[in-house]
Design a protein around this motif. Structure first.
Motif, short mmCIF file in Angstrom:
data_model
loop_
_atom_site.label_atom_id
_atom_site.label_comp_id
_atom_site.label_asym_id
_atom_site.label_seq_id
_atom_site.Cartn_x
_atom_site.Cartn_y
_atom_site.Cartn_z
N HIS A 109 0.86 -1.18 0.00
CA HIS A 109 0.00 0.00 0.00
C HIS A 109 0.89 1.23 0.00
CE1 HIS A 109 -3.39 -2.34 2.32
NE2 HIS A 109 -3.19 -2.79 1.09
N THR A 124 -2.82 -2.55 -3.39
CA THR A 124 -1.90 -3.54 -3.92
C THR A 124 -1.91 -3.62 -5.45
OG1 THR A 124 -1.45 -5.94 -3.97
CG2 THR A 124 -3.72 -5.27 -3.65
N TRP A 233 -9.62 -2.24 2.88
CA TRP A 233 -8.26 -2.56 2.44
C TRP A 233 -7.21 -1.63 3.03
CZ3 TRP A 233 -5.57 1.14 -0.26
CH2 TRP A 233 -6.29 2.13 -0.92
N SER A 236 -5.76 -3.25 5.86
CA SER A 236 -5.37 -4.63 5.54
C SER A 236 -6.44 -5.64 5.93
CB SER A 236 -4.04 -4.98 6.24
OG SER A 236 -2.99 -4.17 5.78
N TYR A 255 -3.56 -9.92 -3.30
CA TYR A 255 -2.62 -9.52 -2.26
C TYR A 255 -1.44 -10.47 -2.09
CZ TYR A 255 -6.26 -6.23 -0.92
OH TYR A 255 -7.18 -5.21 -0.92
N ASN A 277 -7.84 -10.82 7.65
CA ASN A 277 -6.59 -10.08 7.49
C ASN A 277 -6.03 -10.40 6.09
OD1 ASN A 277 -4.06 -8.96 7.55
ND2 ASN A 277 -3.38 -10.00 9.41
N ALA A 279 -3.31 -9.64 4.74
CA ALA A 279 -1.87 -9.92 4.70
C ALA A 279 -1.52 -11.34 5.14
CB ALA A 279 -1.12 -8.91 5.58
#
Length: 309
Positions: A109, A124, A233, A236, A255, A277, A279
């Motif tokens: 990001h 992303t 987003w 995250s 992602y 999440n 990530a």
């Protein structure tokens, strides 16, 4: 920093600015004759650039005139002062011309803040081109997603170009996604005018809480949208509400470089709800096989999801 290949030469743009200013000044006077009027109309008709540049002075005049607290006749000296100010304003911005290509990697990001206070959050795997000069504030979203919170400046319009559409800000916050030939515009606050290239009858005005999607061949109806879901987003997070599994997988793959694939098209009948999440790839896969009748197989280059037997 990459330069916009379609941008004109600064000296040519300065000459056009001066021509437009001169015509604007002359057209405000009461003693213009038919010959001058026809010459002015011919100059406007030469090309779109002339009409666009002249309109900038009209907009500047209307903005400054609106700020006056007491109505009064527009004298020659007032008009001259405003046009002189406009020329100086334009010249300063030609000197501070700024063009830039910004790209985020998968999972990255980035946030940029412009001099006018505008904030652009870039999601992303996205690419956008930024162009700031003269009366122009233009962003072209080549791919990916960005969230725009527009600053207070009103002398220059703010445009976002995505696909075959042009989005014009009317004092607002909005999110744009461009992927697989489709562009989705979601307005969180204020309003955005959405226009499609060469289709004057397809302009739509979106207000806060509304969104639409368009492509080269289609424009959807306006529908409602949820700010929390649209902007998740930035923290995250991924929020799904009865979302088809295929769409969930597509979002996960935005992602992460190692993709997840569905082993059976029938799996798309499954729906997913919850907040996750973005990530944590392993956590996302684990959540799916916990919530749904799935099993995950790690192959050489992908994670394959199939029905649990």
């Amino acid at each position: 920093m990459e330069q916009d290949q379609q941008a004109g030469h600064p000296s040519e743009e300065n000459a056009l600015t001066e021509q437009a200013a001169a015509w604007f000044l002359r057209m405000q006077q009461s003693d213009t004759n038919d010959v001058e009027q026809k010459a002015f109309e011919a100059w406007l008709a030469e090309n779109e650039a002339h009409r666009t540049e002249y309109q900038q002075y009209v907009q500047l005049w209307q903005t400054l005139d609106h700020l006056e607290q007491k109505p009064r006749k527009k004298s020659r000296s007032t008009v001259t002062w405003i046009v002189t100010l406009a020329i100086l304003f334009s010249s300063l911005h030609w000197l501070t011309r700024h063009e830039e290509m910004i790209t985020t990697a998968i999972g990255e990001h980035q946030q940029i803040i412009l001099a006018d206070g505008t904030t652009i959050d870039i999601n992303t795997d996205s690419t956008l081109r930024l162009a700031l000069y003269g009366f122009t504030r233009k962003v072209t979203l080549e791919r990916g997603e960005a969230l725009f919170r527009i600053g207070d400046e009103r002398l220059r319009s703010f445009e976002v170009h995505a696909g075959n559409g042009i989005l014009r800000d009317i004092g607002t916050e909005f999110n744009v996604i461009k992927e697989e030939g489709n562009v989705t515009v979601a307005v969180l606050e204020g309003a955005v005018e959405v226009g499609i290239d060469h289709q004057n009858d397809t302009v739509r005005l979106l207000h806060g809480g509304e969104q639409l999607t368009y492509s080269a061949y289609d424009l959807s109806e306006i529908s409602s949208t949820d700010k929390e879901t649209v902007t998740a987003w930035r923290k995250s997070r991924l929020i799904f509400r009865e979302t088809p599994l295929e769409e969930v997988i597509r979002q996960i793959n935005r992602y992460h470089s190692r993709p997840v694939r569905l082993g059976d098209p029938q799996l798309n009948t499954l729906r997913v709800s919850g907040e996750f999440n973005s990530a944590d790839r392993a956590g996302l896969v684990q959540a799916l096989i916990t919530l749904l009748p799935l099993r995950a197989s790690e192959l050489d280059s992908v994670t394959l999801l199939t029905y649990e037997k």
